[in-house]
Design a protein around this motif. Structure first.
Motif, short mmCIF file in Angstrom:
data_model
loop_
_atom_site.label_atom_id
_atom_site.label_comp_id
_atom_site.label_asym_id
_atom_site.label_seq_id
_atom_site.Cartn_x
_atom_site.Cartn_y
_atom_site.Cartn_z
N THR A 181 12.14 -3.39 -0.09
CA THR A 181 10.81 -3.13 0.47
C THR A 181 9.98 -4.40 0.59
O THR A 181 8.87 -4.36 1.14
CB THR A 181 10.06 -2.09 -0.37
N ILE A 220 11.82 4.66 -6.77
CA ILE A 220 10.44 5.04 -6.47
C ILE A 220 9.47 4.08 -7.14
O ILE A 220 8.50 3.61 -6.53
CB ILE A 220 10.17 6.49 -6.93
N VAL A 240 6.86 1.77 -4.99
CA VAL A 240 5.42 1.95 -5.20
C VAL A 240 4.79 0.66 -5.71
O VAL A 240 3.67 0.29 -5.30
CB VAL A 240 5.16 3.11 -6.17
N SER A 243 4.25 -1.56 -2.86
CA SER A 243 3.18 -1.03 -2.01
C SER A 243 1.79 -1.35 -2.56
O SER A 243 0.91 -1.81 -1.84
CB SER A 243 3.34 0.49 -1.86
N VAL A 244 1.57 -1.11 -3.86
CA VAL A 244 0.24 -1.28 -4.43
C VAL A 244 -0.14 -2.75 -4.60
O VAL A 244 -1.32 -3.08 -4.72
CB VAL A 244 0.11 -0.55 -5.78
N ARG A 261 0.31 -1.78 3.29
CA ARG A 261 0.31 -0.89 2.13
C ARG A 261 0.97 0.45 2.43
O ARG A 261 1.52 1.09 1.54
CB ARG A 261 -1.13 -0.64 1.64
N LEU A 298 5.73 3.05 1.95
CA LEU A 298 5.71 4.43 1.49
C LEU A 298 6.75 5.30 2.19
O LEU A 298 7.06 6.40 1.72
CB LEU A 298 4.31 5.03 1.67
N ALA A 307 9.44 5.16 -0.22
CA ALA A 307 9.02 5.89 -1.41
C ALA A 307 9.11 7.40 -1.19
O ALA A 307 9.54 8.16 -2.06
CB ALA A 307 7.59 5.50 -1.80
N ALA A 309 11.43 9.97 -3.23
CA ALA A 309 10.84 11.08 -3.97
C ALA A 309 11.59 12.38 -3.71
O ALA A 309 11.93 13.13 -4.64
CB ALA A 309 9.37 11.24 -3.60
#
Length: 432
Positions: free
Chosen positions: A39, A156, A160, A163-164, A256, A260, A263, A267
């Protein structure tokens, strides 16, 4: 059962419980590092000023070296260290790879780091599956989808995290976010080295004589399972490698939001894997594979036709819900094909992983470079549909073959009971 047998069973159960935790840690660490690196590809493109073509070549190199790593794992597993040693070594290689990638001053050094990662990836892929099959046999019931669920949890967390931190944590001069991968892989390597499954060499003397394994393995079922592995990893690698870039470049998602997609895929993959073993016990492997492939194809189709980011995110989520159980069920069945040589069979099946990875990562990227990634995602759609078509050949519900029992029979879909004439029967079904 004799008192000695009871004591032995108790000892094995204790060791198996510890090994189950260690193997789950290995799967989780693998998923975490994989997600961190994959990612981050969009950010690497910006950092080094490269395009999809260069990223495609990097992915191809990773796949080639991962196949080599699988062969190395096979050799290591035949020695005194066993598959525990192969997995611990692979996780240690991942630590080195992440350190190089995080501090790479140039694109050439980044490529070197990914090359090291490819070798470690092959060792870990084969080592985790070998350990999982061994622990599953010790437990006497299906566990493979649960181990893959641990991988999904790690993935995951990695996706994440990227991403954050995107846009808030600089990648230069060192990508400190990736150092979390060093910590996680190091802890997992230690856990595996201390508590990983160590086979009973006295009970497996025949498997350790160095005799040729090929003549003892029913290769028809191996090739059939290989088809399922290829199709799964085409889709999985396409999503893991290109979903972030697809959302960012084609659908104009922000830095951002773009990670996802992966992700969301992970999930729902986790949900399907948690539910996988009970579903197989209730409906049989063939039915589960068929439905999983159809759902996965629907999800990938949504990705291809998505007019915007929300539909694409939904498509990635549906894809994960469908495809999450296919790979673990293939490896679970592989461990049953030749019980005395399970590590070798798993290593050979694992090579199909990288055939799928090349098609999913490289072919999808090549098509995307020539036209658009939207067209590239058509490739996994077609292959997943093929799995749905051949799903009845994955087996039917049935009873254990005569003579099955003891450590040779596992409850649920994964149980090996016999391997003769190119057919393997389990307590739920048979692979033809």
């Amino acid at each position: 059962m004799s008192a000695a047998a009871t004591r032995g069973s108790s000892i094995v159960s204790t060791a198996a419980r510890r090994a189950r935790v260690a193997t789950s840690g290995g799967f989780a660490a693998q998923g975490f590092v994989y997600a961190l690196l994959l990612t981050s590809l969009e950010q690497f493109k910006d950092r080094y000023g490269v395009g999809d073509g260069q990223i495609t070549l990097v992915v191809l190199g990773v796949c080639a070296l991962a196949a080599l790593g699988t062969l190395v794992a096979d050799r290591v597993a035949r020695g005194r260290a066993g598959s525990r040693g192969a997995l611990a070594a692979g996780l240690s290689v991942l630590v080195t790879a992440v350190a190089v990638v995080s501090a790479a001053p140039t694109f050439a050094v980044l490529v070197l780091g990914f090359a090291v990662y490819g070798l470690g990836l092959g060792l870990v892929d084969a080592g985790t599956n070998m350990q999982a099959v061994s622990v599953q046999r010790a437990y006497g019931r299906s566990l493979l989808t649960g181990f893959y669920a641990a991988w999904s949890v790690g993935g995951i967390a990695g996706a994440v995290l990227v991403s954050v931190t995107a846009g808030t944590v600089s990648l230069g001069p060192v990508a400190f976010v990736l150092w979390s991968g060093i910590l996680v892989a190091s802890l997992a390597a230690f856990l595996v080295a201390v508590a990983g499954w160590h086979r009973d060499r006295a009970a497996e003397t025949a498997a350790d004589t160095g005799a040729d394994v090929a003549g003892r393995v029913p290769w028809g079922p191996v090739l059939l399972l290989g088809l399922g592995v290829v199709a799964y990893y085409v889709a999985d690698t396409a999503v893991s490698t290109w979903s972030t870039i697809y959302l960012g470049d084609v659908l104009d998602a922000t830095s951002r939001i773009a990670p996802l997609g992966y992700a969301a895929y992970l999930a729902t993959t986790l949900v399907s894997r948690v539910a996988g073993d009970p579903l197989v016990r209730r409906h049989g492997r063939a039915a589960v594979v068929r439905v999983a492939a159809v759902v996965g194809a629907v999800g990938l189709t949504l990705v291809v036709v998505a007019p915007g980011t929300p539909v694409a995110l939904l498509g990635f989520a549906v894809t994960g819900a469908g495809l999450g159980v296919i790979a673990p069920l293939c490896f679970s069945a592989a461990g049953a094909l030749a019980p005395g040589h399970a590590d070798a069979v798993v290593a050979r099946l694992n090579v199909f992983n990288y055939v799928g990875a090349v098609l999913g990562g490289v072919l999808v990227g090549a098509i995307g470079s020539g036209s658009t990634l939207r067209a590239g995602f058509v490739v996994p759609v077609l292959l997943v549909v093929a799995v749905a078509v051949v799903a009845p050949r994955f087996g039917r519900r049935g009873t254990a073959a005569p003579g099955a029992g003891g450590s040779e029979a596992l409850a649920g879909s994964a149980g090996p009971v016999t391997a003769s004439g190119g057919t393997v029967r389990s307590t739920d079904e048979e692979v033809r």
